[in-house]
Design a protein around this motif. Structure first.
Motif, mmCIF file in Angstrom:
data_model
loop_
_atom_site.group_PDB
_atom_site.id
_atom_site.type_symbol
_atom_site.label_atom_id
_atom_site.label_comp_id
_atom_site.label_asym_id
_atom_site.label_seq_id
_atom_site.Cartn_x
_atom_site.Cartn_y
_atom_site.Cartn_z
ATOM 1 N N ALA A 277 -4.948 9.702 6.259
ATOM 2 C CA ALA A 277 -5.292 8.328 5.809
ATOM 3 C C ALA A 277 -6.719 8.070 5.239
ATOM 4 C CB ALA A 277 -4.744 7.170 6.819
ATOM 5 N N VAL A 278 -7.595 8.596 6.235
ATOM 6 C CA VAL A 278 -8.903 8.237 5.943
ATOM 7 C C VAL A 278 -9.411 8.912 4.615
ATOM 8 C CG1 VAL A 278 -9.550 8.120 8.191
ATOM 9 C CG2 VAL A 278 -10.025 10.310 7.162
ATOM 10 N N ASN A 279 -8.603 10.089 4.103
ATOM 11 C CA ASN A 279 -9.021 11.051 3.057
ATOM 12 C C ASN A 279 -8.228 10.149 1.626
ATOM 13 O OD1 ASN A 279 -10.119 13.851 3.057
ATOM 14 N ND2 ASN A 279 -9.425 13.461 5.069
ATOM 15 N N LEU A 280 -7.036 9.755 2.031
ATOM 16 C CA LEU A 280 -6.186 8.875 0.804
ATOM 17 C C LEU A 280 -6.998 7.570 0.890
ATOM 18 C CD1 LEU A 280 -2.459 9.261 1.851
ATOM 19 C CD2 LEU A 280 -3.768 10.387 0.201
ATOM 20 N N SER A 281 -7.734 7.137 1.692
ATOM 21 C CA SER A 281 -8.423 5.858 1.382
ATOM 22 C C SER A 281 -9.709 6.286 0.520
ATOM 23 C CB SER A 281 -9.190 5.400 2.587
ATOM 24 O OG SER A 281 -9.979 4.427 2.730
ATOM 25 N N PRO B 206 -4.709 3.452 10.392
ATOM 26 C CA PRO B 206 -5.374 2.783 9.040
ATOM 27 C C PRO B 206 -4.535 3.107 7.920
ATOM 28 C CG PRO B 206 -6.708 4.618 9.645
ATOM 29 C CD PRO B 206 -5.695 4.497 10.853
ATOM 30 N N HIS B 207 -4.299 1.920 7.117
ATOM 31 C CA HIS B 207 -3.358 2.150 5.997
ATOM 32 C C HIS B 207 -4.164 2.188 4.626
ATOM 33 C CE1 HIS B 207 0.645 2.630 4.501
ATOM 34 N NE2 HIS B 207 0.268 2.095 3.323
ATOM 35 N N PRO B 208 -4.150 3.365 3.808
ATOM 36 C CA PRO B 208 -4.966 3.444 2.687
ATOM 37 C C PRO B 208 -4.493 2.629 1.704
ATOM 38 C CG PRO B 208 -3.589 5.532 3.010
ATOM 39 C CD PRO B 208 -3.554 4.543 4.280
ATOM 40 N N ARG B 209 -5.545 1.901 1.005
ATOM 41 C CA ARG B 209 -5.227 0.797 -0.064
ATOM 42 C C ARG B 209 -5.124 1.237 -1.407
ATOM 43 N NH1 ARG B 209 -3.060 -2.652 3.439
ATOM 44 N NH2 ARG B 209 -4.852 -3.547 4.781
ATOM 45 N N ILE B 210 -4.125 2.430 -1.428
ATOM 46 C CA ILE B 210 -4.024 3.183 -2.823
ATOM 47 C C ILE B 210 -3.469 1.986 -3.841
ATOM 48 C CG2 ILE B 210 -2.202 4.921 -3.790
ATOM 49 C CD1 ILE B 210 -4.152 6.172 -2.015
ATOM 50 N N LEU B 211 -2.486 1.428 -3.496
ATOM 51 C CA LEU B 211 -1.880 0.611 -4.653
ATOM 52 C C LEU B 211 -3.128 -0.466 -4.886
ATOM 53 C CD1 LEU B 211 1.807 -0.643 -3.284
ATOM 54 C CD2 LEU B 211 1.077 0.897 -5.078
ATOM 55 N N VAL B 212 -3.995 -1.030 -4.300
ATOM 56 C CA VAL B 212 -4.756 -1.840 -4.448
ATOM 57 C C VAL B 212 -5.916 -1.228 -5.468
ATOM 58 C CG1 VAL B 212 -6.936 -3.203 -3.929
ATOM 59 C CG2 VAL B 212 -4.765 -3.253 -2.648
ATOM 60 N N GLY B 213 -6.147 0.078 -5.121
ATOM 61 C CA GLY B 213 -7.229 0.909 -5.862
ATOM 62 C C GLY B 213 -6.642 1.149 -7.203
#
Lengths: 320, 320
Positions: free
Chosen positions: B67-71, B189-196
């Motif tokens: 997750a911290v990397n996808l973030s 933690p949930h990475p905010r992929i869609l927001v990015g």
């Protein structure tokens, strides 16, 4: 200096690569991959006390951490491009970091590899490197391509790094004149990038020797579904090896010692002439040491036509 | 099981991605990068006792490591594609590995990220993950693009992970009804992929919040060469936060606590409407918390128009 200052000072090195759109210092590196290429990626970790001695010279460690990763690109036949470095350090010792960087960047510059990112964290000393390279579409020296009848080859001489390790451990007394050679082979492996590139259209399979010839070649036998036979009298041993230990000990070190980072590859008989030509300009010796046969996947050793049994086989990091 | 069997059993997961020409098990992974795209790469290390407690549930650790990397990919606006995992373990504990993989692969599958390689070594517990994603050519949410007058925004609520950590440490007693929420924010933690991705054509700069808003936003001020002003009354605090600590403590945790992995980004006033539309379908709350001004790069805090001083600023891993 704090974490960010250290990264800025030591790890932000200008690169001449035009394919690095964004280097270290943002959330991600941004890279431009040329059209009609494959991306080759490899990751390796070196842990203090497992893969190297805690007091290893930081310059050599910086070199080796990158070299063992570039060796994987070499084994695939790829052109090295970019590297990420994750460095975990017990404390900030600027002198140590400076020397580590000196070894790391000397090798990186030699192959025009750009450091594009990474991480620096506090903890027990360990280094994880991820390298990336490119290959023309459709190429790549996989482990699974060997065919029955292919010759088995290795670059350089085998076992010297293992001999260097035994010398450092005090288990084997290497003659004074060979000490530097074996220590250098142990601490400064040189990735066979040019050989890998030259083999792209010639070798049917390849890998790099990190855990010992017998254990590593076994991966090719399993991936390709056949048997490998090595003729011990063909295995290339250095003068240092031949003048330090018995023939049997030499074979043990050459076949089951790790850290050689030479390439092992298979080539169809038909391409034997092409192989000579292709490798002539690489400046690296190579030797035919055996042949692939049909049969159960295993590595068979023969000496003067008779089966030969090794004491130890391969390096397993979790072996007791 | 030995090292190779473990890798084969737990880490060789079939992927549906057609761009993985060669997955784990050879010297390199071979990947196909689509034409007209940029490659985004990021690496992060988590060390036991520094970034997580040694007894952290392995399922949560597997999730968090990815997750911290996808973030970081989210902060660049990239589409996640591939991941390499370097796992250093003190011993082989198959039960631990199985749970770690369950957390890791659940998140990987959610975003269709293929594990393409890595390394497993023996040593003090630590995890280094390298993620790769793609971006349309010319795109990328850098830290350096903020302009004077841009609004400063964050996703979600801030400080909940830090509150979770203080709860675990026994420093703050979180009411029973909020315990699960803050622990989840800390461990999952949930990475905010869609927001990015939605911000690609709208935000002028972005990063993810890993070390605390004030310290992280300072990177944008330095990279963009201007001052950021945060209005404390706008900083989004969760019900859990508001019902557990004082307003001042809440701000401390929200502004200097780490591990939020929310996005912080700047948007020109002109795009305010577009921003509402673009993020409407992401299911993530976002809040305007301040504005960029010309001036020396620093983060200024104001409350009801008056300057406000924080006790602590940001998380430095080497801080004593």
């Amino acid at each position: 200096m704090n974490e960010f200052d250290i990264i800025k000072h030591y790890f932000t090195v200008a690169s001449h690569r035009k394919d690095v759109v964004m280097g270290p210092g943002d959330d991600c590196a941004l890279l431009q991959v040329p059209p009609n290429t494959l991306l080759a990626v490899s990751t390796d970790t070196l842990v203090s006390g497992v893969h190297f001695f805690a007091d290893m010279k930081p310059e050599a460690l910086g070199h080796k951490a990158l070299a063992v990763n570039l060796s994987d690109l070499a084994a695939m036949g790829a052109d090295p491009c970019w590297v990420s470095l994750a460095l975990t350090l017990p404390e900030i010792d600027e002198n140590w970091i400076e020397q580590f960087c000196s070894g790391f960047f000397e090798l990186a510059e030699y192959y025009n590899v750009a450091l594009v990112g990474g991480d620096m964290t506090k903890g027990p000393l360990s280094i994880t490197v991820t390298v990336q390279g490119t290959l023309p579409a459709g190429k790549g020296l996989k482990r699974s391509g060997a065919k029955v009848g292919d010759g088995i080859y290795v670059t350089g001489t085998l076992g010297d790094a293992a001999l260097g390790l035994q010398q450092v451990l005090g288990n084997i007394a290497v003659p004074e004149k060979y000490k530097e050679f074996v220590c250098h082979k142990f601490e400064h492996p040189h990735p066979r990038i040019l050989v890998g590139q030259a083999l792209r259209d010639i070798a049917s399979s390849a890998l790099d020797l990190s855990d010992g010839l017998v254990g590593d070649l076994a991966h090719i036998t399993r991936a390709s579904g056949m048997r490998a036979q090595i003729e011990l009298e063909q295995v290339p041993l250095s003068d240092a090896m031949q003048n330090t230990v018995s023939q049997e000990q030499g074979w043990e070190l050459a076949l089951s010692g790790g850290d050689d980072y030479e390439l092992c590859f298979t080539v169809p008989e038909l391409y034997r002439g092409q192989l000579e030509t292709a490798l002539a300009n690489c400046g690296v010796k190579f030797t035919r040491i055996g042949r692939m046969y049909s049969g159960e996947p295993e590595v068979e050793l023969v000496f003067e036509g008779r089966p030969y049994q090794l004491q130890s086989q391969s390096w397993d990091h979790f072996r007791k």
